[in-house]
Scaffold this motif. Structure first.
Motif, PDB file in Angstrom:
ATOM      1  N   GLU A 176       0.844  -1.198   0.000  1.00 29.78           N
ATOM      2  CA  GLU A 176       0.000   0.000   0.000  1.00 29.78           C
ATOM      3  C   GLU A 176       0.883   1.255   0.000  1.00 29.78           C
ATOM      4  O   GLU A 176       1.889   1.292   0.700  1.00 29.78           O
ATOM      5  CB  GLU A 176      -0.904   0.022   1.237  1.00 29.78           C
TER       6      GLU A 176
ATOM      7  N   VAL B  84      -2.604   2.450   6.494  1.00 34.99           N
ATOM      8  CA  VAL B  84      -3.989   2.014   6.397  1.00 34.99           C
ATOM      9  C   VAL B  84      -4.602   1.904   7.784  1.00 34.99           C
ATOM     10  O   VAL B  84      -3.896   1.860   8.782  1.00 34.99           O
ATOM     11  CB  VAL B  84      -4.088   0.648   5.681  1.00 34.99           C
ATOM     12  N   THR B  85      -5.914   1.847   7.836  1.00 33.69           N
ATOM     13  CA  THR B  85      -6.612   1.657   9.102  1.00 33.69           C
ATOM     14  C   THR B  85      -6.714   0.159   9.391  1.00 33.69           C
ATOM     15  O   THR B  85      -6.569  -0.674   8.489  1.00 33.69           O
ATOM     16  CB  THR B  85      -8.033   2.243   9.059  1.00 33.69           C
TER      17      THR B  85
ATOM     18  N   ALA C 196      -9.332  -1.231   7.216  1.00 35.67           N
ATOM     19  CA  ALA C 196      -8.878  -1.564   5.865  1.00 35.67           C
ATOM     20  C   ALA C 196      -8.150  -2.906   5.863  1.00 35.67           C
ATOM     21  O   ALA C 196      -8.295  -3.702   4.932  1.00 35.67           O
ATOM     22  CB  ALA C 196      -7.970  -0.463   5.324  1.00 35.67           C
TER      23      ALA C 196
ATOM     24  N   GLU D 137     -10.669  -5.575   5.842  1.00 32.99           N
ATOM     25  CA  GLU D 137     -11.207  -5.748   4.486  1.00 32.99           C
ATOM     26  C   GLU D 137     -10.235  -6.490   3.586  1.00 32.99           C
ATOM     27  O   GLU D 137     -10.623  -7.381   2.837  1.00 32.99           O
ATOM     28  CB  GLU D 137     -11.540  -4.391   3.868  1.00 32.99           C
ATOM     29  N   MET D 138      -8.945  -6.108   3.647  1.00 33.73           N
ATOM     30  CA  MET D 138      -7.934  -6.740   2.792  1.00 33.73           C
ATOM     31  C   MET D 138      -7.781  -8.227   3.088  1.00 33.73           C
ATOM     32  O   MET D 138      -7.569  -9.021   2.180  1.00 33.73           O
ATOM     33  CB  MET D 138      -6.563  -6.078   2.991  1.00 33.73           C
TER      34      MET D 138
ATOM     35  N   SER E  44     -13.113  -7.442  12.513  1.00 31.89           N
ATOM     36  CA  SER E  44     -12.380  -6.288  13.047  1.00 31.89           C
ATOM     37  C   SER E  44     -11.593  -6.677  14.296  1.00 31.89           C
ATOM     38  O   SER E  44     -10.459  -6.225  14.489  1.00 31.89           O
ATOM     39  CB  SER E  44     -13.331  -5.122  13.336  1.00 31.89           C
TER      40      SER E  44
ATOM     41  N   ARG F 268      -8.890   9.176  13.754  1.00 31.73           N
ATOM     42  CA  ARG F 268      -8.503   7.923  13.064  1.00 31.73           C
ATOM     43  C   ARG F 268      -7.099   7.504  13.457  1.00 31.73           C
ATOM     44  O   ARG F 268      -6.201   8.328  13.574  1.00 31.73           O
ATOM     45  CB  ARG F 268      -8.534   8.122  11.548  1.00 31.73           C
TER      46      ARG F 268
END
Length: 166
Positions: A48, A52-53, A56, A59-60, A65, A92
């Motif tokens: 990346e 990233v969070t 994220a 998701e990846m 979570s 964030r």
């Protein structure tokens, strides 16, 4: 060779290919003293362009979570990443790779990468385009099937292609 025989050979080779990659990933993880999922997460986030969070990362990787948070905790503890506040939105928290810490990770790939590159370089430009298209399509298929196995979405949506063409 008949179409049926060729498809059977492709299916067998595909199973062997996937198994060999899983075993390779395990060997890399063992060598680095990491969990295989952590290695793949590090692989994804080092690709990346920006931090990233944890969301994220979830998701990846397809992790929940909570699992993604624990994965990031392990990577922080190992020193590969750090959590930092987003300068644009202080609420964030971003996960940023620690460049010095991924040197050992990078050194391993520097040692192993030429063999992989050599295999790819043996192909013509047209064959590389087919390989790239195949890889992108299998990544998308894997995402859909992972979601289906987790009860999140159907494995195949007729008439809908979400793959990128090379």
């Amino acid at each position: 060779m008949s179409r049926s025989t060729q498809l059977t050979e492709l299916e067998t080779a595909s199973r062997e290919y996937m198994a060999s990659y899983v075993l390779f990933n395990q060997a890399v993880a063992d060598h680095l003293g990491m969990h295989p999922t952590d290695v793949q997460c590090l692989n994804l986030i080092t690709a990346e362009p920006e931090p990233v969070t944890t969301g994220a990362i979830a998701e990846m990787t397809g992790l929940t979570s909570g699992s993604a948070t624990r994965l990031v905790d392990r990577l922080v503890k190992a020193g590969y990443v750090e959590r930092v506040r987003d300068t644009a939105d202080r609420r964030r928290v971003l996960v940023r790779v620690v460049p010095e810490a991924v040197d050992s990770y990078g050194a391993l790939w520097a040692r192993l990468g030429p063999g992989w590159r050599e295999v790819l370089e043996e192909n013509t430009a047209e064959e590389k385009a087919v390989l790239l298209r195949h890889m992108r399509r299998t990544v998308e298929l894997s995402r859909r099937q992972i979601a289906e196995l987790r009860g999140e979405a159907p494995a195949h949506e007729p008439g809908r292609s979400t793959t990128r063409e090379a």
